[in-house]
Design a protein around this motif. Sequence first.
Motif, PDB file in Angstrom:
ATOM      1  N   ASP A 190       8.228  20.099  -8.206  1.00 17.04           N
ATOM      2  CA  ASP A 190       7.468  20.216  -6.962  1.00 17.04           C
ATOM      3  C   ASP A 190       8.388  19.862  -5.786  1.00 17.04           C
ATOM      4  O   ASP A 190       9.104  18.848  -5.806  1.00 17.04           O
ATOM      5  CB  ASP A 190       6.261  19.272  -6.994  1.00 17.04           C
ATOM      6  N   SER A 191       8.395  20.711  -4.757  1.00 21.50           N
ATOM      7  CA  SER A 191       9.272  20.501  -3.604  1.00 21.50           C
ATOM      8  C   SER A 191       8.910  19.238  -2.815  1.00 21.50           C
ATOM      9  O   SER A 191       9.737  18.670  -2.097  1.00 21.50           O
ATOM     10  CB  SER A 191       9.219  21.727  -2.680  1.00 21.50           C
ATOM     11  N   ARG A 192       7.669  18.770  -2.973  1.00 24.16           N
ATOM     12  CA  ARG A 192       7.255  17.586  -2.230  1.00 24.16           C
ATOM     13  C   ARG A 192       7.735  16.285  -2.879  1.00 24.16           C
ATOM     14  O   ARG A 192       7.692  15.225  -2.269  1.00 24.16           O
ATOM     15  CB  ARG A 192       5.726  17.551  -2.121  1.00 24.16           C
ATOM     16  N   ARG A 193       8.201  16.388  -4.148  1.00 19.20           N
ATOM     17  CA  ARG A 193       8.592  15.178  -4.862  1.00 19.20           C
ATOM     18  C   ARG A 193       9.782  14.464  -4.164  1.00 19.20           C
ATOM     19  O   ARG A 193       9.815  13.228  -4.069  1.00 19.20           O
ATOM     20  CB  ARG A 193       8.973  15.539  -6.302  1.00 19.20           C
ATOM     21  N   ALA A 194      10.745  15.240  -3.669  1.00 25.20           N
ATOM     22  CA  ALA A 194      11.907  14.651  -2.989  1.00 25.20           C
ATOM     23  C   ALA A 194      11.475  13.890  -1.732  1.00 25.20           C
ATOM     24  O   ALA A 194      12.002  12.798  -1.418  1.00 25.20           O
ATOM     25  CB  ALA A 194      12.916  15.732  -2.636  1.00 25.20           C
ATOM     26  N   ASP A 195      10.492  14.429  -0.996  1.00 27.79           N
ATOM     27  CA  ASP A 195      10.020  13.743   0.215  1.00 27.79           C
ATOM     28  C   ASP A 195       9.339  12.417  -0.134  1.00 27.79           C
ATOM     29  O   ASP A 195       9.528  11.413   0.549  1.00 27.79           O
ATOM     30  CB  ASP A 195       9.038  14.642   0.969  1.00 27.79           C
ATOM     31  N   ILE A 196       8.551  12.464  -1.228  1.00 27.19           N
ATOM     32  CA  ILE A 196       7.851  11.234  -1.631  1.00 27.19           C
ATOM     33  C   ILE A 196       8.862  10.171  -2.060  1.00 27.19           C
ATOM     34  O   ILE A 196       8.704   8.986  -1.747  1.00 27.19           O
ATOM     35  CB  ILE A 196       6.859  11.535  -2.768  1.00 27.19           C
ATOM     36  N   MET A 197       9.905  10.595  -2.768  1.00 27.89           N
ATOM     37  CA  MET A 197      10.918   9.631  -3.216  1.00 27.89           C
ATOM     38  C   MET A 197      11.678   9.022  -2.024  1.00 27.89           C
ATOM     39  O   MET A 197      12.061   7.851  -2.053  1.00 27.89           O
ATOM     40  CB  MET A 197      11.883  10.312  -4.182  1.00 27.89           C
ATOM     41  N   GLU A 198      11.888   9.798  -0.963  1.00 28.53           N
ATOM     42  CA  GLU A 198      12.520   9.258   0.240  1.00 28.53           C
ATOM     43  C   GLU A 198      11.630   8.198   0.882  1.00 28.53           C
ATOM     44  O   GLU A 198      12.105   7.167   1.376  1.00 28.53           O
ATOM     45  CB  GLU A 198      12.821  10.378   1.238  1.00 28.53           C
ATOM     46  N   ILE A 199      10.333   8.486   0.892  1.00 22.83           N
ATOM     47  CA  ILE A 199       9.393   7.481   1.417  1.00 22.83           C
ATOM     48  C   ILE A 199       9.475   6.209   0.575  1.00 22.83           C
ATOM     49  O   ILE A 199       9.495   5.087   1.093  1.00 22.83           O
ATOM     50  CB  ILE A 199       7.957   8.035   1.411  1.00 22.83           C
ATOM     51  N   GLN A 200       9.562   6.391  -0.759  1.00 20.90           N
ATOM     52  CA  GLN A 200       9.643   5.224  -1.658  1.00 20.90           C
ATOM     53  C   GLN A 200      10.939   4.436  -1.427  1.00 20.90           C
ATOM     54  O   GLN A 200      10.943   3.208  -1.421  1.00 20.90           O
ATOM     55  CB  GLN A 200       9.561   5.705  -3.113  1.00 20.90           C
ATOM     56  N   LYS A 201      12.054   5.141  -1.228  1.00 20.68           N
ATOM     57  CA  LYS A 201      13.322   4.456  -0.970  1.00 20.68           C
ATOM     58  C   LYS A 201      13.250   3.645   0.331  1.00 20.68           C
ATOM     59  O   LYS A 201      13.717   2.500   0.410  1.00 20.68           O
ATOM     60  CB  LYS A 201      14.454   5.476  -0.884  1.00 20.68           C
TER      61      LYS A 201
ATOM     62  N   ALA B 269       0.836  -1.210   0.000  1.00 18.56           N
ATOM     63  CA  ALA B 269       0.000   0.000   0.000  1.00 18.56           C
ATOM     64  C   ALA B 269       0.869   1.257   0.000  1.00 18.56           C
ATOM     65  O   ALA B 269       0.605   2.223  -0.754  1.00 18.56           O
ATOM     66  CB  ALA B 269      -0.911  -0.019   1.221  1.00 18.56           C
ATOM     67  N   ILE B 270       1.914   1.255   0.822  1.00 13.96           N
ATOM     68  CA  ILE B 270       2.779   2.443   0.910  1.00 13.96           C
ATOM     69  C   ILE B 270       3.444   2.730  -0.436  1.00 13.96           C
ATOM     70  O   ILE B 270       3.418   3.874  -0.937  1.00 13.96           O
ATOM     71  CB  ILE B 270       3.840   2.235   2.001  1.00 13.96           C
ATOM     72  N   LEU B 271       4.048   1.686  -1.044  1.00 13.19           N
ATOM     73  CA  LEU B 271       4.736   1.900  -2.323  1.00 13.19           C
ATOM     74  C   LEU B 271       3.751   2.214  -3.435  1.00 13.19           C
ATOM     75  O   LEU B 271       4.055   2.997  -4.360  1.00 13.19           O
ATOM     76  CB  LEU B 271       5.556   0.649  -2.664  1.00 13.19           C
ATOM     77  N   GLY B 272       2.575   1.604  -3.339  1.00 12.10           N
ATOM     78  CA  GLY B 272       1.553   1.907  -4.371  1.00 12.10           C
ATOM     79  C   GLY B 272       1.125   3.361  -4.327  1.00 12.10           C
ATOM     80  O   GLY B 272       1.034   4.032  -5.383  1.00 12.10           O
ATOM     81  N   TYR B 273       0.858   3.876  -3.144  1.00 16.83           N
ATOM     82  CA  TYR B 273       0.469   5.279  -3.026  1.00 16.83           C
ATOM     83  C   TYR B 273       1.619   6.205  -3.384  1.00 16.83           C
ATOM     84  O   TYR B 273       1.404   7.326  -3.885  1.00 16.83           O
ATOM     85  CB  TYR B 273      -0.033   5.568  -1.614  1.00 16.83           C
ATOM     86  N   CYS B 274       2.851   5.778  -3.125  1.00 13.27           N
ATOM     87  CA  CYS B 274       3.999   6.587  -3.556  1.00 13.27           C
ATOM     88  C   CYS B 274       4.012   6.722  -5.074  1.00 13.27           C
ATOM     89  O   CYS B 274       4.288   7.817  -5.612  1.00 13.27           O
ATOM     90  CB  CYS B 274       5.305   5.940  -3.079  1.00 13.27           C
ATOM     91  N   GLU B 275       3.729   5.632  -5.801  1.00 16.52           N
ATOM     92  CA  GLU B 275       3.679   5.684  -7.266  1.00 16.52           C
ATOM     93  C   GLU B 275       2.596   6.653  -7.736  1.00 16.52           C
ATOM     94  O   GLU B 275       2.788   7.436  -8.682  1.00 16.52           O
ATOM     95  CB  GLU B 275       3.421   4.279  -7.817  1.00 16.52           C
ATOM     96  N   LEU B 276       1.430   6.586  -7.067  1.00 19.14           N
ATOM     97  CA  LEU B 276       0.333   7.489  -7.460  1.00 19.14           C
ATOM     98  C   LEU B 276       0.700   8.951  -7.200  1.00 19.14           C
ATOM     99  O   LEU B 276       0.416   9.844  -8.026  1.00 19.14           O
ATOM    100  CB  LEU B 276      -0.941   7.120  -6.688  1.00 19.14           C
ATOM    101  N   LEU B 277       1.320   9.213  -6.045  1.00 16.62           N
ATOM    102  CA  LEU B 277       1.706  10.587  -5.725  1.00 16.62           C
ATOM    103  C   LEU B 277       2.740  11.114  -6.706  1.00 16.62           C
ATOM    104  O   LEU B 277       2.679  12.277  -7.150  1.00 16.62           O
ATOM    105  CB  LEU B 277       2.248  10.651  -4.298  1.00 16.62           C
ATOM    106  N   LEU B 278       3.743  10.263  -7.054  1.00 16.88           N
ATOM    107  CA  LEU B 278       4.779  10.702  -7.981  1.00 16.88           C
ATOM    108  C   LEU B 278       4.208  10.997  -9.356  1.00 16.88           C
ATOM    109  O   LEU B 278       4.697  11.877 -10.084  1.00 16.88           O
ATOM    110  CB  LEU B 278       5.878   9.633  -8.079  1.00 16.88           C
ATOM    111  N   ALA B 279       3.151  10.253  -9.723  1.00 11.56           N
ATOM    112  CA  ALA B 279       2.524  10.505 -11.031  1.00 11.56           C
ATOM    113  C   ALA B 279       1.798  11.846 -11.061  1.00 11.56           C
ATOM    114  O   ALA B 279       1.675  12.475 -12.119  1.00 11.56           O
ATOM    115  CB  ALA B 279       1.562   9.358 -11.374  1.00 11.56           C
TER     116      ALA B 279
END
Length: 523
Positions: free
Chosen positions: A341-352, A325-335
Amino acid sequence: ERRRIEEELQERDVELTVARHAQERTNELEREILERKHAEAARIESQQRLQFALEVGQIGDWELDLVNHTAHRSLRHDQIFGYETLLPEWTYEMFLEHVVPEDRTLVDEKFRQAVEAERSWDFECRIVRRDNQVRWISAAGRMQWDANGRPWRLAGIVQDVTERKRTADVLRETEERVRFALDAAKVGIWDMDYRTGRLQWSETLESHYGLQPATFEGTFEAFLERVHPADREALRTTIGRAAQTGADFSILNRSVWRDGTVRWLSGAGRILLGDNGEPVRGVGISQDITEQRLLQEQYQQAQKMEAIGRLAGGVAHDFNNLLTAILGYCELLLADVSEDDSRRADIMEIQKAGTRAAGLTRQLLAFSRKQIIEPTLLDLNVVVADMQAMLGRLIGEDVNIVVDLRTEAATVMADRGQVEQIVMNLAVNARDAMPEGGTLTIETADIEFGDLYVSFHPGVTPGPYVMLAVSDTGVGIPPQVQARVFEPFFTTKDSGKGTGLGLATVHGIVSGAGGIVNVYSEV
């Protein structure tokens, strides 16, 4: 008249003197007669006592006068040979005829040699009685000499010792069975004489302490010197308490051999006390239980690993669902988020972080053997050779990698991804153990596990195996740490530098593939 009176007085003095001497002689004769009567009575009484003792002991006696050539023997003598009444005659030849043929020559030689050398003799032999019963007898004879030193008489006894021999045979057979049972069970025996301080060990017990037969010094202090220092005080206290109370005791201690070998021993003993409550004798047994303790420890470790494996497998499955669920929502957010967007780096850290967590769950599943695997026929030489370049980049230039592979194929049935994970985990551990650089060696070889090896490693089947060994020249692992290296989540690395699942995963993969994994290291 005076002279007549004097002569009469002299005659009377003579008569009185003669009468006094006659009375003294009479008294002496009476005393001699009384002493002879007493001596004869004592002789008869002694002879009666002797005869009574011979009858009670069922001993037959005989004697031969070498001067007058007269012979005597008791009724019991002839009864031992199966005759109800005393025979008119008994000769040495008659005796030999009763001896069983197998014993006859030896008995005749002993008897004749003793007579010729004018010395005593003793022997035991088998006889055939008149009723054809075969019995054991004990015979003894003595030579007697006269005042001039010449042979005068032969005298001896004979006794039926069949029951004693049977009892001795039964006792010997029992002792042999007990000795065989103790030797088969590798049970050692000890015997302590508290009055002399002498401690005796059986050969088996000596072997428990790494000693050759008959080399133990035979004292309690010598025993303590061969006990592990950590066990000496408890052992001394236990035996000392038993020596005061006479109670049975049991002990568990380690023996230390001269070459440093340590063995576990289990023993039991009993102290016998004297009339005043002082220890008189101690007896006991000891058994080497090193293999049993090893098996018990391995069994307990296997149970612990199995329990942790079930727990880890359940946690990993549930955690995987959350990570999906976490990685799936990360993919949706990145899309939905633009590149600037300044939030993109935070989302990628969550994905890592989620991706790293997924790797952790894969290790948990591999450890618990719940990961979906696809075993195929693999050549370990090919797998290691294909990984060599990647390992060089992973480990760094300060570590020299040496690969020593057998010339023939090293084929096993295993999942390639899991084998690669094994090599990777071991290589990373080796690198961490060599912070200043060193040598990492990976080798393959064919080995054969025999019955002796299998007896120390439960669950291993004897036969041919392929060995994959990963060695390093690092700092080494202390013994207390070696005992726990395969435990999940156990690590000696600093916080944040290790999960404690690397070697646990290796253990799970190897065990799942039907193999075994061991560690050898010195600090």
